[in-house]
Design an enzyme around this catalytic site. Structure first.
Site, PDB file in Angstrom:
ATOM      1  CG  ASN A 356     -20.672 -41.602  -7.711  1.00 17.34           C
ATOM      2  OD1 ASN A 356     -19.589 -41.471  -7.145  1.00 17.34           O
ATOM      3  ND2 ASN A 356     -20.994 -42.705  -8.392  1.00 17.34           N
ATOM      4  CG  ASP A 447     -27.835 -41.429  -6.071  1.00 19.66           C
ATOM      5  OD1 ASP A 447     -28.632 -42.220  -5.533  1.00 19.66           O
ATOM      6  OD2 ASP A 447     -27.057 -41.753  -6.988  1.00 19.66           O
ATOM      7  CD  GLU A 484     -28.106 -44.145  -1.991  1.00 18.72           C
ATOM      8  OE1 GLU A 484     -28.675 -45.232  -2.166  1.00 18.72           O
ATOM      9  OE2 GLU A 484     -27.549 -43.501  -2.905  1.00 18.72           O
TER      10      GLU A 484
END
EC number: 3.2.1.1
Length: 737
Positions: A356, A447, A484
């Site tokens: 990210n 993530d 997530e």
């Protein structure tokens, strides 16, 4: 010149593969016609050299004709899902299955050595073509007398063999792509035919033939004859398969069933997050603890290069600097060794992946990474990838969690936000993930998916390779992906936006089980955490990864707050983990922690900042500052319970304000007391009559129980006394009589 003739001879030997079961006459197949001077013409030249020249010339013409006439093969987004059932898995050594027809021993003469690469490549293609499992493979080259030594035949046949090998390798991963490359492959056939013709003409020295035995001459003539049929049948087979592909292929690239299978070995289940462990220690844990006790997989902390923070805090792993595999856990060689050793122990590996964002600006620049790279986050300069400012979203901070655009396009805690819609960024991420798949990982924990657009993740996932079949995965299977996404139902981003891409972390589970076993919620609320009771409350079971705590919320980050149970409240924590492993909902993950008092505190380390190994204490727990919840006897034995009752129904729920009990078919029974009082009650266990050892308070040792014994009567009922905040779990393997 003798060497040249041996090369030509070897090439003709390699083509000796018959393909029965296909009929493709001169009139064509399915409307496909082929002018065929090679297949039908007789051979006039008597001199073997002229004969080779003639056959090579005709071979070239046929290749050109096939190229012109073969219909265009349609493109398929993801043909592998339909085609993979035809593929043959390979062993960890890279050879085909031991009972395959092509497992023959080569003899040691140099002619065989010179053609072994071509022979293997052709046989592998035959192994991968649907419907040809019974077809004889290219045989061993017969022992040829009086053949002189020769050099590398790849000067003549290298382009052909390399094209064939490359096409085979691509075809294993993407059969649709293999057939789409047929037209690209045929020109190589034509070129090699020209080469054969030219070399054959240069060999027209009759004196050479006097030194070659008549046996070789006759053998060459026979091989030339078989070469024509070889080309005819292969062309027919390819045409047949190519025309049937549109009916076989379906685009299932976004079918979540391709990405929600963790690939546990039989008799294994559950993922352990060995947070901050070194690769060498993980490998030993797989061999000594996880595999023998039935754990299914390990989630490893981020393994690529990341920021070296002054305090060596745990969160430095979540500030990447490059995609080189070098971290506090070890290097790529150590990682690869760990994956192999864990696989042999029956344990899969899943990598925590951070894509990210990149490392945040520090007090000064440059910043340094664990592999020695430098970066300047303020300038958005990460030369180790390389990323520059054009690869990031515009500078802004997340300040409105009800606004999905703000959440996905702005910076989380000042971490420079990558633009996953950028093709260069996608390519770098895909290269990294595909490299991990080559190394044998089973999948990824993605993530911060909440901060990335689902359509961008989709663009990445659909371009990932299948898992590596060399590591005993089903052929063509897609990697397991669990994402997530913190969604408590009050913000602008929903976990349901990601469930068509893979499994999603269900953070509501942490809060719910924490509330029950802290005693703030009645025990009967646990019925909402079963597969049948969760509808409308939780994500569908097949799309959820469940856990009691993770590395974030056990430190107060993310969702849950005071509801989250951790190793620091051991009795209640064991209850929550036991329920998570006993129920039939979701894929379970167990946290394995180290002791900390400061939320930023990194893993146990020595005086030179090397992570300490966990070691073994006398009671098989961990030492050196590690907690190792996965080794706690109650949790370890509940993994065994989970594996034994897998697939059985969850029924006969018996719930009160302070107790919750259920059966797992006729295989197991478990009951929980979440109160501060001792409770004695009659329960229906669904088990056969007998005495059973409670696996929470003890275990069976030499036919005796070291803990509580439960007497089950002929009706399957038992009176059970439950101390405060306790569990009793019995199952068929714990029966004493």
């Amino acid at each position: 010149m003798k060497q040249l003739l041996v090369i030509l001879y070897s090439a003709l030997v390699v083509t000796n593969a018959q393909l029965p079961g296909f009929s493709f006459g001169p009139s064509g197949f399915g409307g496909f016609s082929l002018s065929n001077p090679l297949f039908n013409a007789s051979f006039a030249p008597a001199n073997p050299v002229d004969r080779i020249s003639d056959i090579a010339s005709r071979f070239r013409d046929v290749a050109n004709n096939v190229q012109r006439n073969l219909p265009k093969i349609p493109q398929f987004t993801n043909p592998l899902s339909a085609f993979s059932r035809f593929a043959r898995p390979t062993s960890s050594s890279g050879s085909t299955n031991a009972n395959s027809n092509n497992n023959q021993n080569f003899n040691s003469n140099q002619a065989n050595e010179g053609t072994s690469g071509a022979r293997n490549a052709i046989n592998e293609v035959l192994n991968r073509i649907p419907g040809l499992s019974g077809v004889p493979r290219v045989p061993e080259i017969p022992k040829v007398p009086e053949i002189p030594s020769f050099g590398n035949p790849s000067d003549v046949f290298g382009p052909f063999v390399n094209s064939l090998r490359n096409m085979t390798n691509q075809g294993i991963n993407d059969p649709g792509q293999m057939f789409n490359q047929v037209n690209k492959f045929l020109p190589d056939v034509s070129r090699i035919a020209n080469s054969v013709a030219n070399y054959a003409k240069s060999a027209a020295n009759s004196g050479i033939w006097k030194n070659i035995s008549n046996d070789i001459k006759h053998e060459m003539q026979n091989r030339i004859e078989s070469m024509t049929q070889m080309l005819s049948n292969i062309t027919s087979a390819m045409k047949n398969i190519a025309q049937s592909l549109p009916n076989l292929m379906q685009d299932q690239s976004l079918n979540t069933t391709l990405r929600n299978q963790p690939f546990f070995f039989p008799g294994h289940s559950g993922i352990v997050h060995l947070f901050e462990w070194k690769f060498s220690d993980i490998a030993e844990e797989c061999e000594n603890v996880l595999g023998p006790n039935g754990y299914g997989g390990v989630q490893v902390s981020p393994i690529n290069e990341y920021l070296v923070s002054p305090s060596r805090a745990w969160w430095e792993r979540y500030q990447p600097i490059s995609f080189e595999i070098k971290s506090r856990s070890g290097n790529e060689k150590q990682f690869s060794d760990m994956v192999k050793r864990c696989m042999k122990a029956g344990v899969r590996i899943y990598v925590d992946v951070v894509v990210n964002h990149m490392a945040a600006p520090g007090a000064s620049a440059p910043l340094y990474g664990t592999a020695g790279s430098t970066c300047d986050p303020q300038a958005r300069d990460y030369p180790g990838v390389p990323f520059n400012r054009s690869h990031f979203h515009a500078d802004c901070q997340i300040n409105d969690y009800n606004n999905a655009t703000n959440v996905r396009n702005c910076e989380l805690a000042a971490l420079p936000d990558l633009d996953q819609s950028n093709r260069f960024v996608q390519n770098k991420i895909i290269q990294y993930l595909n490299h991990l798949l080559d190394l044998g990982v089973a999948g990824f924990r993605m993530d911060a998916c909440k901060h990335m657009r689902p359509e961008d993740l989709k663009s990445i996932y659909v371009r990932l390779k299948p898992v590596n079949a060399m590591f005993l995965f089903p052929p063509g299977a897609r990697p397991f992906i669990f994402q997530e996404v913190i969604d408590l139902g009050t913000e602008g981003v929903s976990a349901k936006e990601y469930t068509n891409l893979g499994v999603v972390t269900e953070f509501n589970w942490c809060i719910a089980v924490g509330g029950v076993f802290r005693g703030t919620t009645n025990a009967d609320a646990l019925e909402l955490l079963t597969k049948n009771g969760s509808a409308g409350v939780l994500l569908p079971s097949s799309q959820a990864l469940v856990f009691v705590d993770n590395h974030d919320n056990q430190r107060g980050h993310g969702a849950g707050g005071d509801s989250i149970l951790t190793y620091k409240t051991k009795r209640q924590y064991i209850q929550a983990v036991a329920f998570t492993l006993a129920t039939d909902y979701g894929i379970a993950r167990v946290m394995s922690s180290y002791n900390f008092s400061d939320p930023d505190q990194g893993p146990p380390q020595d005086t030179v900042q090397v992570i300490k190994s966990p070691g073994f204490a006398a009671n098989n727990s961990c030492s050196n500052g590690w907690v190792c919840e996965h080794r706690w006897p109650e949790i370890r034995k509940m993994i065994q319970f989970k594996n034994f009752v897998a697939g059985s129904s969850l029924d006969h729920i018996q719930a009160t304000q302070n107790t919750f009990a259920f059966c797992r078919g006729e295989k197991g029974f478990i009951v929980f007391n979440n109160s501060e009082n001792t409770i004695t009650q009659q329960y229906h266990t669904c088990l056969p009559q007998g005495q059973y050892c409670d696996i929470i308070s003890g275990e069976v040792s030499q036919s005796t129980c070291t803990g509580t014994v439960v007497n089950v009567d002929a009706n399957g009922d038992a009176e059970i006394t439950l101390p405060k905040n306790s569990i009793v779990a019995i199952y068929v393997p714990s029966r004493l009589s």
